[in-house]
Design an enzyme around this catalytic site. Structure first.
Site, PDB file in Angstrom:
ATOM      1  N   CYS A 152       0.803  -1.227   0.000  1.00 46.30           N
ATOM      2  CA  CYS A 152       0.000   0.000   0.000  1.00 46.30           C
ATOM      3  C   CYS A 152       0.834   1.275   0.000  1.00 46.30           C
ATOM      4  CB  CYS A 152      -0.938   0.016   1.211  1.00 46.30           C
ATOM      5  SG  CYS A 152      -0.100   0.176   2.804  1.00 46.30           S
ATOM      6  N   TYR A 153       2.163   1.181   0.139  1.00 44.21           N
ATOM      7  CA  TYR A 153       2.998   2.386   0.171  1.00 44.21           C
ATOM      8  C   TYR A 153       3.166   2.959  -1.231  1.00 44.21           C
ATOM      9  CZ  TYR A 153       4.601   0.707   4.792  1.00 44.21           C
ATOM     10  OH  TYR A 153       4.673   0.269   6.093  1.00 44.21           O
TER      11      TYR A 153
END
Length: 305
Positions: free
Chosen positions: A32-33
């Site tokens: 998700c980064y």
């Protein structure tokens, strides 16, 4: 976390090269980064950058261990965290396939469930994770930002079914601590903190290791332009900062290095996860992780409530 988004490719490559040259082996990221910095609200930036770096450095993959996470990536419309991918069997399968593709590797050394998902039975998540290990796509499993009772229950489910289970916890931890129950603006995980119970649990379970994120409090130990959050405004902070400063002055290093040494040399030992955006920050982190505190100095740090 910010590689490929706020930290540009060349800077990130320089940092990764220096890290490996210095003997570094653990690289932690997440699928998700950094979705919050993307106009389309999608993550994957960090994994793609690390994958590109590995592709341009033949042989380096054999020298490092890759750690990534799934469960918090936004999918579809709506607001985060309600729209996160979660930990269903299909979501886990899709997440791992995406991470392997972006990282350009055939296996993940340590795979974390990033946020717990109480809408999915632990048996479903546990079986999906076991299949990943069985297939060779994942070597080891960890839980990040989970309630401790849920971790223990998941481990019991895995044990009852003969499945591999969690052998690592990843939570927020540093020498300074906020007031109990106080909200911290940059921490959205209710159970994402190391507590005395977590320390006792990890210390009692030989196969468990503990990883800590935000160990340097976003620069607050050494930078005047990075003040502590209001939740840290209590008498214990003043007492701990006083002793931390005294110890740092006696050793002749920064407070950052003392904090990292305090973490890595504790019982149980803690693996600090440090996000850096400059070589100077990386060098300080490496020096702090390598520093061994004399027993008397550690005792002074530990004694402050």
């Amino acid at each position: 976390m910010r590689f490929g988004s706020q930290v540009d490719e060349q800077t990130a490559f320089d940092l990764l090269d220096r890290f490996v040259d210095a003997g570094g082996t653990l690289i932690d990221t997440a699928n998700c980064y950094a979705f919050w910095s993307d106009p389309n609200g999608a993550g994957g930036h960090s994994e793609r950058l690390i994958g590109t770096w590995l592709a341009r450095r033949p042989g380096v993959r054999d020298r490092v261990r890759l750690s990534t996470k799934a469960g918090a990536q936004p999918v579809g419309g709506g607001e985060w965290p309600a729209n996160r991918e979660g930990l269903s069997a299909p979501a886990i399968k899709t997440a791992v396939e995406g991470s392997l593709r972006r990282l350009g590797t055939d296996h993940i050394d340590l795979f974390w469930t990033h946020m717990e998902d109480r809408s999915v039975p632990l048996e479903e998540t546990g079986h999906a994770l076991a299949l990943l290990v069985e297939s060779g796509a994942v070597n080891r499993l960890g839980a990040s930002n989970h309630a401790l009772w849920r971790v223990e229950r998941a481990r019991l489910v895995a044990q009852a079914n003969g499945w591999p289970s969690y052998t690592a916890l990843q939570l927020r931890h540093s020498y300074l601590r906020p007031r109990p129950g106080a909200a911290v603006a940059d921490q959205s995980h209710r159970f994402g903190w190391v507590t005395d119970e977590v320390i006792d649990y990890v210390g009692s379970e030989r196969e468990l290791t503990l990883w800590a994120y935000t160990p340097l409090l976003n620069g607050a130990y050494t930078r005047d332009d990075r003040p502590l959050a209001e939740a840290y405004d209590h008498p214990g902070t003043a007492r701990r900062l006083t002793v931390l400063t005294e110890v740092a002055d006696e050793v002749g290093v920064t407070r950052n290095r003392i904090v990292l040494a305090w973490l890595t040399g504790g019982v149980p030992a803690v693996t600090p996860i440090v996000g850096v955006s400059s070589v100077a920050q990386l060098e300080e982190a490496l020096a702090g992780a390598a520093l061994v505190l004399p027993g008397e100095l550690r005792a002074r740090l530990d004694a402050v409530a």
